[in-house]
Design an enzyme around this catalytic site. Structure first.
Site, mmCIF file in Angstrom:
data_model
loop_
_atom_site.group_PDB
_atom_site.id
_atom_site.type_symbol
_atom_site.label_atom_id
_atom_site.label_comp_id
_atom_site.label_asym_id
_atom_site.label_seq_id
_atom_site.Cartn_x
_atom_site.Cartn_y
_atom_site.Cartn_z
ATOM 1 N N LYS A 180 -5.767 -10.319 -32.955
ATOM 2 C CA LYS A 180 -5.168 -11.659 -33.083
ATOM 3 C C LYS A 180 -4.068 -11.748 -32.036
ATOM 4 O O LYS A 180 -2.965 -11.253 -32.230
ATOM 5 C CB LYS A 180 -4.594 -11.847 -34.496
ATOM 6 C CG LYS A 180 -4.636 -13.250 -35.039
ATOM 7 C CD LYS A 180 -3.825 -14.272 -34.265
ATOM 8 C CE LYS A 180 -2.352 -14.232 -34.594
ATOM 9 N NZ LYS A 180 -1.558 -15.079 -33.662
ATOM 10 N N GLU A 255 5.590 -1.941 -34.209
ATOM 11 C CA GLU A 255 6.455 -1.811 -33.035
ATOM 12 C C GLU A 255 7.277 -3.087 -32.978
ATOM 13 O O GLU A 255 6.751 -4.152 -32.676
ATOM 14 C CB GLU A 255 5.579 -1.618 -31.790
ATOM 15 C CG GLU A 255 6.322 -0.932 -30.677
ATOM 16 C CD GLU A 255 6.924 -1.924 -29.726
ATOM 17 O OE1 GLU A 255 8.115 -2.254 -29.943
ATOM 18 O OE2 GLU A 255 6.239 -2.370 -28.808
ATOM 19 N N CYS A 289 10.403 -5.438 -25.602
ATOM 20 C CA CYS A 289 10.949 -4.747 -26.777
ATOM 21 C C CYS A 289 11.833 -3.585 -26.348
ATOM 22 O O CYS A 289 12.845 -3.295 -26.973
ATOM 23 C CB CYS A 289 9.831 -4.275 -27.672
ATOM 24 S SG CYS A 289 8.533 -3.437 -26.771
ATOM 25 N N GLU A 386 18.955 -8.164 -31.462
ATOM 26 C CA GLU A 386 18.024 -8.344 -30.340
ATOM 27 C C GLU A 386 18.004 -9.823 -29.941
ATOM 28 O O GLU A 386 17.746 -10.693 -30.769
ATOM 29 C CB GLU A 386 16.619 -7.897 -30.760
ATOM 30 C CG GLU A 386 15.639 -7.904 -29.603
ATOM 31 C CD GLU A 386 14.231 -7.469 -30.001
ATOM 32 O OE1 GLU A 386 13.719 -7.961 -31.010
ATOM 33 O OE2 GLU A 386 13.653 -6.635 -29.278
HETATM 34 P P1 NAD Z 1 6.354 -12.795 -34.127
HETATM 35 O O1 NAD Z 1 6.697 -11.498 -34.714
HETATM 36 O O2 NAD Z 1 6.478 -13.997 -35.001
HETATM 37 O O3 NAD Z 1 4.858 -12.807 -33.534
HETATM 38 C C1 NAD Z 1 4.145 -11.659 -33.092
HETATM 39 C C2 NAD Z 1 2.685 -11.784 -33.511
HETATM 40 O O4 NAD Z 1 2.610 -11.857 -34.936
HETATM 41 C C3 NAD Z 1 1.973 -13.042 -33.011
HETATM 42 O O5 NAD Z 1 0.608 -12.760 -32.758
HETATM 43 C C4 NAD Z 1 2.066 -13.985 -34.198
HETATM 44 O O6 NAD Z 1 1.056 -14.965 -34.212
HETATM 45 C C5 NAD Z 1 1.885 -13.013 -35.342
HETATM 46 N N1 NAD Z 1 2.435 -13.466 -36.619
HETATM 47 C C6 NAD Z 1 3.449 -14.338 -36.847
HETATM 48 N N2 NAD Z 1 3.659 -14.497 -38.162
HETATM 49 C C7 NAD Z 1 2.763 -13.700 -38.785
HETATM 50 C C8 NAD Z 1 2.499 -13.407 -40.153
HETATM 51 N N3 NAD Z 1 3.176 -13.987 -41.141
HETATM 52 N N4 NAD Z 1 1.533 -12.514 -40.433
HETATM 53 C C9 NAD Z 1 0.831 -11.905 -39.451
HETATM 54 N N5 NAD Z 1 1.035 -12.148 -38.139
HETATM 55 C C10 NAD Z 1 1.987 -13.036 -37.816
HETATM 56 O O7 NAD Z 1 7.211 -12.962 -32.866
HETATM 57 P P2 NAD Z 1 7.593 -14.309 -32.121
HETATM 58 O O8 NAD Z 1 7.925 -15.451 -33.040
HETATM 59 O O9 NAD Z 1 6.520 -14.536 -31.151
HETATM 60 O O10 NAD Z 1 8.957 -13.836 -31.462
HETATM 61 C C11 NAD Z 1 10.156 -13.830 -32.247
HETATM 62 C C12 NAD Z 1 10.955 -12.608 -31.969
HETATM 63 O O11 NAD Z 1 10.145 -11.428 -32.078
HETATM 64 C C13 NAD Z 1 11.511 -12.509 -30.575
HETATM 65 O O12 NAD Z 1 12.673 -13.240 -30.428
HETATM 66 C C14 NAD Z 1 11.736 -11.034 -30.428
HETATM 67 O O13 NAD Z 1 12.969 -10.655 -30.967
HETATM 68 C C15 NAD Z 1 10.632 -10.433 -31.223
HETATM 69 N N6 NAD Z 1 9.518 -9.960 -30.385
HETATM 70 C C16 NAD Z 1 9.390 -8.629 -30.211
HETATM 71 C C17 NAD Z 1 8.353 -8.146 -29.452
HETATM 72 C C18 NAD Z 1 8.160 -6.710 -29.230
HETATM 73 O O14 NAD Z 1 7.431 -6.311 -28.319
HETATM 74 N N7 NAD Z 1 8.740 -5.862 -30.030
HETATM 75 C C19 NAD Z 1 7.458 -9.026 -28.869
HETATM 76 C C20 NAD Z 1 7.595 -10.382 -29.077
HETATM 77 C C21 NAD Z 1 8.638 -10.834 -29.866
#
Ligand code: NAD
Length: 485
Positions: A180, A255, A289, A386
């Protein structure tokens, strides 16, 4: 959201077929540099997720995959690596269009994606068990078997690279996959599906579901017929995924990001350290990250070192990724607002913004943010949370003991950079910091396919990359055979 331009519509890939699924709605895919939509993907539903998981389960049980020789699995993965490399330019352009990053970074990301397949291709026929001496008339041995159906929930910051990081070891070990991608950046995962098809991956072994996290992502993480979930993203979503997985006792690899420090001692090569400190927080506009988002610097050199860093930050070129600047746009307006909110917090907390702190006015959209350096107290929100943008927070230390305490002072523990010419001091710190990776006189984010990667504390659970990653995608079975003479 329903588009009119059929040509822009990209289907999902389920059970070897390109499909719109049951979704009636689509999600527009937007270029972060201009905020212009350029494609549409299906807004996958829980029914589509269920279809993909069932297809992956059937494919896992089917002889075509189960009985494929490990060496043949390896050759198939080599073909995927070759196809990724053959399409590198085109894939990199798509990645830059989708997530904004400088084209040179996208080219690196495609190469790293190919490396994951190449690296794990070599492992496919070397996943070994053991024999265990129990008794003379017992042959006790272990098999390291695939776990089964694996889900991969991927963020928007390194779409193809992070997807391949977990998909490649999962396939090498003989599992099947449901991916996904993030709603902001689904394009290269869909292209990877086409490459897998071309490389001869049997139908159902590799599936891609597009959709929102709260719909398709939530349905996937709650699916009762998964054997493993790999999630990369925010802490809050990681907690939601882990809770959903708990209902079916599905193991997770998480992660979740960090607040990684670069610790710079007075005896370091300061020019080299300054270049890397800047790169560590500006790569992918700080949306990494493992970004080096804290600079913990020895007090005696604080002023001169920070000046060098600020000078380099101010010299960086900002622009659209396709022009290959040093810094591209932030992924979307929501993320820009998040970074801006931290600038407000910085003012409220009395921090000094040494450079940056604003969006750029002369860009095609409001998603470009100036590289920023802020002096902040170690216990301020700026120093602990972060931000996920090109924002470096600085504060000093006086002794190595204090440097250690400061390095460990956040709830994260992903990467630590140590800069010193004293090997004893470097090792003293490296062995005591709570983080999954330590870099001494260098700093890595993204590359290092061979090195185990993952976090302590809220940075996550489990390790990816290297041979270590295979632990997540294999399960040990012990077999005891009684021998009658
Ligand atoms: P997120 O955690 O919401 O999204 C990451 C993935 O999870 C996406 O594919 C999203 O569609 C999916 N997702 C979202 N809600 C979900 C749920 N309830 N169940 C299962 N999957 C779900 O991240 P974001 O909103 O894209 O970014 C927000 C914050 O996340 C950023 O500000 C940053 O701090 C952090 N981030 C971290 C990384 C990393 O590599 N560690 C990467 C992107 C974002």
């Amino acid at each position: 959201m329903n588009g009119t331009n059929e040509a822009r519509k990209q289907p999902m890939y389920i059970n070897g077929e390109w499909t719109a699924g049951t979704a009636e709605l689509t999600i527009e895919v937007v270029n972060p540099a201009t905020l212009e939509p350029f494609a549409e993907v299906p807004r996958g539903t829980s029914a589509d997720v269920d279809h993909a998981v069932r297809a992956a389960r059937e494919a896992f049980e089917a002889p075509e995959w189960r009985e494929m020789l490990p060496a043949e699995r390896g050759r198939m993965m080599q073909r995927i690596a070759s196809l990724l490399r053959a399409q590198k330019e085109e894939l990199a352009q798509l990645e830059t269009l989708d997530c904004g990053k400088p084209i040179s970074q996208s080219l690196t990301d495609i190469e790293v994606a190919a490396r994951y397949f190449e690296y794990y291709a070599g492992v496919a026929d070397k996943i070994l068990g053991e024999t265990i001496p129990v008794a003379p008339n017992v042959l006790d041995y272990t098999l390291r078997e695939p776990v089964g159906v694996t889900a991969h929930i991927v963020p928007w910051n390194y779409p193809i690279q992070i997807a391949c990081r977990s998909i490649a070891p999962a396939l090498a070990a003989g599992n099947t996959v449901v991916v996904k991608p993030a709603e902001d950046t689904p394009m290269t995962a869909l292209r990877l599906a086409g490459i897998c098809e071309q490389a001869g991956v049997p139908k159902g072994v590799f599936n891609v579901i597009t959709g929102y996290g709260y719909e398709a992502g939530a349905a996937l993480s709650a699916h009762p017929d998964l054997d493993h979930i790999t999630f990369t993203g925010s802490v809050d979503t990681g907690i939601a995924v882990m809770k959903a997985a708990a209902a079916s006792i599905t193991p997770v690899t998480l992660e979740l990001g960090g607040k990684s420090p670069n610790i710079v001692f007075a005896d370091a090569d300061l020019d080299d350290a300054a270049s890397w400190v800047v790169k560590a927080i500006t790569q992918n506009a700080g949306q990494t990250c493992a970004a080096g988002s804290r600079l913990v610097v020895e007090k005696s050199i604080q002023k001169q070192f920070v000046e060098r860093v600020v000078e380099r930050m101010e010299a960086l070129k900002i622009g659209e990724g396709k022009h290959n600047p040093d810094i591209g746009p932030i992924i979307n307006v929501k993320q820009v607002a998040r970074i801006q909110s931290y600038m407000e917090i910085a003012k409220q907390e009395g921090c000094s913004i040494l450079t940056g702190g604003r969006t750029c006015s002369d860009m095609p959209s409001g998603t470009f943010f100036e590289p920023t350096v802020i002096e902040a107290a170690p216990d301020s929100r700026l120093a602990l949370e972060e931000i996920f943008g090109p924002v470096l927070v600085v504060y000093p230390f006086e002794t190595k003991e204090e440097a250690l305490a400061l390095a460990n002072s956040t709830e994260y523990g992903l990467v630590t950079g140590i800069w010193t010419s004293n090997i004893n001091k470097a090792h003293w710190l490296a062995s005591r910091v709570r983080s999954g990776q330590v870099f001494i006189n260098n700093y890595g984010a993204g590359g290092g396919v061979e090195m185990p990667f993952g976090g302590s504390k809220k940075s996550g659970i489990g390790r990816e990359k290297g041979l270590e990653a295979l632990r997540s995608y294999t399960q040990v079975k012990n077999i005891a055979l009684k021998i009658h003479s």
